[in-house]
Design a protein around this motif. Structure first.
Motif, short mmCIF file in Angstrom:
data_model
loop_
_atom_site.label_atom_id
_atom_site.label_comp_id
_atom_site.label_asym_id
_atom_site.label_seq_id
_atom_site.Cartn_x
_atom_site.Cartn_y
_atom_site.Cartn_z
N THR A 186 0.84 -1.19 0.00
CA THR A 186 0.00 0.00 0.00
C THR A 186 0.88 1.24 0.00
O THR A 186 1.74 1.40 0.87
CB THR A 186 -0.93 0.01 1.23
OG1 THR A 186 -1.71 -1.19 1.23
CG2 THR A 186 -1.85 1.21 1.20
N SER A 203 -0.73 -4.71 0.02
CA SER A 203 -1.92 -4.18 -0.66
C SER A 203 -3.18 -4.75 -0.04
O SER A 203 -3.16 -5.82 0.58
CB SER A 203 -1.87 -4.52 -2.15
OG SER A 203 -2.03 -5.93 -2.33
N ARG A 253 -6.79 1.71 6.71
CA ARG A 253 -5.38 2.02 6.46
C ARG A 253 -4.62 1.93 7.78
O ARG A 253 -4.13 2.93 8.31
CB ARG A 253 -5.25 3.40 5.82
CG ARG A 253 -5.60 3.44 4.35
CD ARG A 253 -5.40 4.82 3.77
NE ARG A 253 -4.02 5.28 3.88
CZ ARG A 253 -3.04 4.98 3.00
NH1 ARG A 253 -3.30 4.22 1.95
NH2 ARG A 253 -1.83 5.44 3.18
#
Length: 745
Positions: free
Chosen positions: A198, A396, A635
């Motif tokens: 990410t 990811s 996140r």
């Protein structure tokens, strides 16, 4: 009738009218309540259909309905024989042309070709706050098997591995439960996301120190409160959250965290509710004039209460200042089983825990849960030099979803006759001491490299072994070999409350994901190699992100374990033992925190208003509906499911085969595969139960097999996990009594 009588009758009639109006209101209110309860019963009856073993008769008896009513609510519970139902269906549809059969899938594994599900998978219980919609904090989420797969993808081409025997032509399907399709790696550009991290999200070392909270320990049964260095008696009244908060803050102003060590007030009146979770939720939300649910603010925004059957968390703020400081009510069971220890010993256990960790972390702060504490301590071991000084990248979302769906946790399996005797000669329990601590020395780091079936087949045998023994995660097709007579080696995905099973019947074929250590064991175990076909995999760089964290926790655990054996004061020995169990929880739940399940968003909506899309209703009262829904991955800079999956895989492999080493020399073996076939009764995450004792050495080191219980037979084989746990308790008591009797007087 004269006028006086007439007037009196009118007056009486008006009084009767008033009474009738009141009675009608009472009946209307009762009917409303009856309708609410009836609807609630229908929802729960329908929910019970999600359990594979549910039957209409016991559900009918428990709910007060007829079997016919139960079947009308939940058709899946229809006890009518399938042949009869099919005949009725055929009669009704005789005039309707049959649809064309669907084409059979090409080159699909047996598990994927099994009959479609006829019963929905059960919804796993998750924390459900009662505050307005917000996210449940990751640190409070239970570590649990979650079979929800990521978005399914097209399977990789099937290319037999060079060193593996071909798959049987007519595989035998897994029959214990319905199949569950696992995701695979996508091809083309979409597949690149499975080899990516990410952007802008890394696990960094913190630049701040946690703030300690004023903490007290309360025995709600004895109404004793341990605050600082004294124990005082408090009056808890009816033991509602508000009364507990009033009593504790009167005795210890400024308290921010209350650990309940005994008494479990959230179970008061539980017999009035259909489930324990409903009882806990009702207790947490008991109205109070002085207290309200705290939701926090800013970075510390919380999700109200955490509803759990036995370890709930209540978060409260003064009603006059709901945005002010929060006071938590928590269970000591998050950290350890107090097992009758009084509040003073529990408080001393926390003191010893802090002191033991303080030797290895100058800035240690004990946070609300062991999961929070474990993650915070880990962040303070992130290197300041070397390749990963800038932090560890987060994978990811697609890759995290794949690992979430395919990286199961501990192995829990009750092995039933005829694979084991109906009458057990004994039940002997072995438990791996501080098991996960043994598997932290190596973990996957960085961006993984995708290995296709063709690429694996093209490797030399040495390269294949190296790939499997590295930090890796493999998509494989497995066939149990003919002649196999021992326990299953690899997990197969299924629906239902188990999520994973371990097929052991010769000829059974299934497709699954597993860590390299498990796959290598299946191929190279000392009894008989299994047939394993590599469909694809992910190969990570070997790293040591958890090694320093694990070493420090192991050192703290060893110090406390020694103190629990050598201290001259019995109360101090007990406190040290409880503290050592707390270190275990810090590691266990801290590791689980890295798994970072998809976010579970919960909230409430006023009754009568439209609910958000895609929600699951948890319950309702006269004013609000409580709901929850999945909201994907956050996140989270500390999300590393690859670490949890790798450690869990290594621990499952060690339940089957573990080597005792002295330096580089192997001096012994342990594990299920080193016991006789037909003697293994139960696997329980980090322990095994067998029908006879084993010559496995115990050195007191993490991962060693400790004899934990011995129940003398003959014993009727347990038919459920609940029955096994009762027998396990008896076995532990029998062994403790035998060891105590063997001590010199």
């Amino acid at each position: 009738m004269d006028r006086r009588t007439y007037t009196a009758e009118l007056a009486g009639l008006r009084e009767l009218r008033t009474e009738i109006t009141a009675a009608e209101k009472t009946v209307a209110a009762a009917q409303k309540e009856l309708d609410r309860l009836t609807a609630q019963r229908a929802r729960r009856v329908a929910g019970l259909a999600g359990y594979e073993g549910a039957q209409a008769a016991p559900v009918a008896k428990a709910s007060g309905l007829s079997v016919g009513d139960v079947v009308r609510i939940a058709p899946l519970l229809d006890p009518t024989p399938a042949a009869v139902r099919a005949a009725k269906t055929d009669d009704q549809a005789a005039a309707v042309p049959a649809p064309a059969p669907a084409p059979e899938p090409v080159d699909e594994p047996a598990a994927a070709a099994a009959p479609a599900l006829t019963r929905p998978a059960p919804v796993l219980e998750q924390p459900a706050p009662t505050a307005p919609a917000t996210e449940v904090p990751v640190e409070d989420q239970a570590v649990a098997e979650q079979p929800t797969p990521a978005t399914p993808a097209v399977a990789a081409p099937v290319v037999p591995a060079v060193s593996v025997a071909p798959v049987a032509a007519a595989p035998r399907p897994v029959a214990e439960a319905g199949p569950r399709e696992l995701p695979t790696l996508l091809e083309g550009p979409a597949g690149a996301r499975f080899e990516a991290v990410t952007t802008g999200l890394v696990s960094k070392r913190p630049n701040f120190t946690q703030q300690a909270r004023s903490t007290v320990f309360l025995d709600a049964a004895a109404e004793m409160l341990a605050v600082r260095d004294q124990v005082v008696r408090v009056d808890l009244g009816a033991r509602t959250p508000g009364e507990i908060l009033d009593a504790v803050l009167h005795a210890a102003p400024g308290t921010e965290r209350i650990y309940i060590t005994a008494g479990a007030p959230w179970h008061d009146g539980a017999e009035r509710y259909s489930t324990l979770k409903d009882a806990v939720a009702a207790w947490l939300n008991t109205p109070s004039e002085r207290w309200t649910t705290a939701v926090g603010a800013g970075r510390d925004k919380l999700a109200g209460h955490f509803v759990h059957q036995r370890q709930p968390v209540g978060r409260y703020a003064p009603a006059v200042a709901p945005d002010s400081a929060t006071t938590e009510i928590r269970s000591i069971g998050e950290w350890f089983d107090a097992d009758g220890a009084d509040v003073a010993i529990c408080r001393q256990a926390f003191t010893l825990l802090w002191q033991a960790l303080r030797r290895h972390w100058d800035d240690v702060v004990l946070m609300g849960s062991p999961s929070q504490t474990g993650r915070d301590l880990w962040t303070r071991t992130i290197p300041t030099k070397g390749k990963w000084a800038g932090g560890y990248p987060v994978l990811s979302e697609e890759l995290r979803g794949l690992l979430h769906a395919t990286g199961g946790q501990g192995r829990t399996e009750l092995i039933l006759p005829p694979r084991v005797p109906e009458q057990l000669p004994a039940l002997v329990e072995y438990d791996r001491t501080f098991a996960y601590a043994k598997h932290l020395w190596k973990s996957p780091v960085g961006t993984p490299r995708r290995i296709t079936a063709a690429a694996f087949a093209a490797m030399t045998e040495q390269e294949q072994v190296k790939a499997l023994m590295s930090c890796s995660h493999w998509n494989v097709r497995v066939t149990v070999p003919q002649g196999w007579d021992h326990v299953g080696l690899l997990p197969a995905p299924v629906t239902g409350d188990r999520a994973w099973i371990y097929p052991a019947t010769p000829g059974t074929t299934f497709t699954t994901w597993a860590g390299g250590a498990e796959v290598h064991l299946a191929l190279s175990n000392h009894l008989m190699p299994w047939k394993v076909e590599i469909l694809g995999g992910l190969l990570f760089e070997d790293g040591k992100p958890l090694d320093e964290w694990g070493k420090r926790l192991k050192a703290a655990w060893a110090d406390l374990t020694n103190l629990s054996k050598l201290h001259g004061d019995e109360r101090q020995r007990t406190a040290a033992y409880l503290a050592s169990r707390a270190v275990r929880s810090v590691l266990l739940f801290g590791l689980g925190g890295f798994a970072q399940r998809p976010r579970l968003v919960s909230g409430t909506t006023p009754l009568g208003e439209a609910l958000p899309a895609g929600v699951e209703i948890l319950g309702q009262d006269d004013t609000v509906v409580t709901w929850q829904r999945q909201a994907g991955f956050s996140r989270d800079p500390y999300a590393h499911p690859e670490w949890a999956a790798y450690v869990w895989s290594g621990a499952r492999a060690a339940l089957l085969d573990m080597k005792y080493r002295q330096g580089k020399e192997v001096i012994g073996y342990a594990g299920a595969l080193h016991a006789k076939p037909g003697t293994v009764v139960y696997f329980g995450t980090d322990g095994i139960a067998l029908t006879e004792r084993q010559p496995w050495p115990y050195r007191g080191e993490p991962g060693d097999y400790l004899l934990k219980g011995h129940l003398t037979g003959p014993i009727e084989h347990p038919t459920s996990q609940e029955q096994y746990l009762k027998l396990r308790g008896l076995g532990r008591a029998e062994l403790a009594a035998a060891e105590k009797g063997a001590e010199p007087q």
